[in-house]
Motif scaffolding. Structure first.
Motif, PDB file in Angstrom:
ATOM      1  N   PRO A  93       0.815  -1.226   0.000  1.00 40.42           N
ATOM      2  CA  PRO A  93       0.000   0.000   0.000  1.00 40.42           C
ATOM      3  C   PRO A  93       0.848   1.275   0.000  1.00 40.42           C
ATOM      4  O   PRO A  93       0.502   2.246  -0.679  1.00 40.42           O
ATOM      5  N   ILE A  94       1.953   1.271   0.725  1.00 40.56           N
ATOM      6  CA  ILE A  94       2.834   2.444   0.728  1.00 40.56           C
ATOM      7  C   ILE A  94       3.394   2.684  -0.666  1.00 40.56           C
ATOM      8  O   ILE A  94       3.361   3.807  -1.179  1.00 40.56           O
ATOM      9  N   LEU A  95       3.891   1.632  -1.301  1.00 34.50           N
ATOM     10  CA  LEU A  95       4.467   1.784  -2.644  1.00 34.50           C
ATOM     11  C   LEU A  95       3.425   2.279  -3.649  1.00 34.50           C
ATOM     12  O   LEU A  95       3.703   3.184  -4.454  1.00 34.50           O
ATOM     13  N   PHE A  96       2.218   1.714  -3.607  1.00 34.83           N
ATOM     14  CA  PHE A  96       1.185   2.146  -4.548  1.00 34.83           C
ATOM     15  C   PHE A  96       0.727   3.579  -4.271  1.00 34.83           C
ATOM     16  O   PHE A  96       0.429   4.326  -5.204  1.00 34.83           O
ATOM     17  N   ARG A  97       0.676   4.005  -3.000  1.00 30.50           N
ATOM     18  CA  ARG A  97       0.317   5.396  -2.687  1.00 30.50           C
ATOM     19  C   ARG A  97       1.380   6.343  -3.225  1.00 30.50           C
ATOM     20  O   ARG A  97       1.059   7.390  -3.774  1.00 30.50           O
ATOM     21  N   LEU A  98       2.649   5.977  -3.039  1.00 24.93           N
ATOM     22  CA  LEU A  98       3.719   6.842  -3.539  1.00 24.93           C
ATOM     23  C   LEU A  98       3.794   6.825  -5.062  1.00 24.93           C
ATOM     24  O   LEU A  98       4.283   7.778  -5.668  1.00 24.93           O
ATOM     25  N   TYR A  99       3.300   5.778  -5.667  1.00 24.11           N
ATOM     26  CA  TYR A  99       3.236   5.726  -7.134  1.00 24.11           C
ATOM     27  C   TYR A  99       2.125   6.649  -7.629  1.00 24.11           C
ATOM     28  O   TYR A  99       2.289   7.342  -8.636  1.00 24.11           O
ATOM     29  N   SER A 131       3.365  11.529  -6.243  1.00 25.96           N
ATOM     30  CA  SER A 131       4.825  11.450  -6.314  1.00 25.96           C
ATOM     31  C   SER A 131       5.545  11.692  -4.991  1.00 25.96           C
ATOM     32  O   SER A 131       6.570  11.084  -4.733  1.00 25.96           O
ATOM     33  N   THR A 132       5.036  12.570  -4.147  1.00 23.02           N
ATOM     34  CA  THR A 132       5.689  12.874  -2.878  1.00 23.02           C
ATOM     35  C   THR A 132       4.630  12.990  -1.796  1.00 23.02           C
ATOM     36  O   THR A 132       3.608  13.631  -1.995  1.00 23.02           O
ATOM     37  N   MET A 133       4.909  12.350  -0.644  1.00 22.89           N
ATOM     38  CA  MET A 133       3.939  12.400   0.453  1.00 22.89           C
ATOM     39  C   MET A 133       4.652  12.483   1.788  1.00 22.89           C
ATOM     40  O   MET A 133       5.729  11.918   1.961  1.00 22.89           O
ATOM     41  N   ARG A 134       3.978  13.126   2.733  1.00 24.71           N
ATOM     42  CA  ARG A 134       4.444  13.146   4.110  1.00 24.71           C
ATOM     43  C   ARG A 134       3.862  11.936   4.828  1.00 24.71           C
ATOM     44  O   ARG A 134       2.846  11.370   4.408  1.00 24.71           O
ATOM     45  N   SER A 135       4.489  11.536   5.919  1.00 20.60           N
ATOM     46  CA  SER A 135       4.019  10.347   6.640  1.00 20.60           C
ATOM     47  C   SER A 135       2.618  10.547   7.194  1.00 20.60           C
ATOM     48  O   SER A 135       1.826   9.603   7.250  1.00 20.60           O
ATOM     49  N   ARG A 159      10.240  18.614   8.816  1.00 24.65           N
ATOM     50  CA  ARG A 159       9.424  18.315   7.635  1.00 24.65           C
ATOM     51  C   ARG A 159      10.159  17.275   6.809  1.00 24.65           C
ATOM     52  O   ARG A 159      11.275  17.504   6.350  1.00 24.65           O
ATOM     53  N   VAL A 160       9.500  16.117   6.640  1.00 25.81           N
ATOM     54  CA  VAL A 160      10.073  15.000   5.892  1.00 25.81           C
ATOM     55  C   VAL A 160       9.031  14.524   4.894  1.00 25.81           C
ATOM     56  O   VAL A 160       7.845  14.429   5.212  1.00 25.81           O
ATOM     57  N   GLU A 161       9.465  14.230   3.684  1.00 22.87           N
ATOM     58  CA  GLU A 161       8.589  13.669   2.661  1.00 22.87           C
ATOM     59  C   GLU A 161       9.233  12.413   2.095  1.00 22.87           C
ATOM     60  O   GLU A 161      10.446  12.220   2.192  1.00 22.87           O
ATOM     61  N   TYR A 162       8.389  11.578   1.501  1.00 19.52           N
ATOM     62  CA  TYR A 162       8.848  10.324   0.911  1.00 19.52           C
ATOM     63  C   TYR A 162       8.417  10.287  -0.552  1.00 19.52           C
ATOM     64  O   TYR A 162       7.363  10.811  -0.923  1.00 19.52           O
ATOM     65  N   GLN A 163       9.251   9.646  -1.358  1.00 21.73           N
ATOM     66  CA  GLN A 163       8.925   9.442  -2.774  1.00 21.73           C
ATOM     67  C   GLN A 163       9.551   8.134  -3.230  1.00 21.73           C
ATOM     68  O   GLN A 163      10.476   7.623  -2.600  1.00 21.73           O
ATOM     69  N   LEU A 164       9.029   7.611  -4.332  1.00 27.93           N
ATOM     70  CA  LEU A 164       9.638   6.413  -4.917  1.00 27.93           C
ATOM     71  C   LEU A 164      11.022   6.770  -5.443  1.00 27.93           C
ATOM     72  O   LEU A 164      11.220   7.835  -6.016  1.00 27.93           O
ATOM     73  N   SER A 165      11.949   5.872  -5.261  1.00 26.16           N
ATOM     74  CA  SER A 165      13.279   6.037  -5.849  1.00 26.16           C
ATOM     75  C   SER A 165      13.220   5.549  -7.294  1.00 26.16           C
ATOM     76  O   SER A 165      12.204   5.000  -7.742  1.00 26.16           O
TER      77      SER A 165
END
Length: 124
Positions: A44-50, A53-57, A96-102
């Motif tokens: 679910p995390i991978l599909f949300r980030l797909y 493109s960028t999301m906070r926790s 402030r931290v964000e996550y994205q797919l590498s």
């Protein structure tokens, strides 16, 4: 009989079996990928980030009801360790931290989407 395509053939000779079963064979590589995405919340995390493109926790938590902060943090760290996602720290106060797919995570997504298609076309 005419020539048949052999690219679908599994190697049968003993010396060729290492390609599939040896320590650097197909089984080892597929097992490694399965381990990377193993866990209730990793897909679910991978599909949300797909999808975004960028999301906070905090947004990931809202989008995935039922996940605890502890599990989200644990899975995000594991996905980052496996280099499937990237953590962007803006070095600001408040934090402030964000996550994205590498790039590696983006390469994996077509495989996961194809697995979804396979599952949908082969109901249990």
């Amino acid at each position: 009989m005419g020539e048949t395509s052999t690219h679908f053939k599994v190697p049968a000779a003993a010396e060729e079996r290492g390609v599939c079963l040896g320590p650097d064979g197909a089984v080892a590589h597929v097992t490694r990928v399965v381990r990377m995405v193993q866990g209730r919340w990793k897909l679910p995390i991978l599909f949300r980030l797909y999808a975004d493109s960028t999301m906070r926790s905090s947004r990931l938590m809202r989008d995935m009801p039922g996940i605890s902060q502890k599990m989200l943090t644990q899975h995000l760290r594991e996905l980052e360790k496996d280099r499937l996602i990237e953590r962007i720290d803006f070095a600001e106060k408040p934090l402030r931290v964000e996550y994205q797919l590498s790039a590696r995570g983006r390469q994996l997504m077509p495989v996961l989407i194809e697995a979804r298609r396979f599952s949908a076309s082969h109901p249990a």
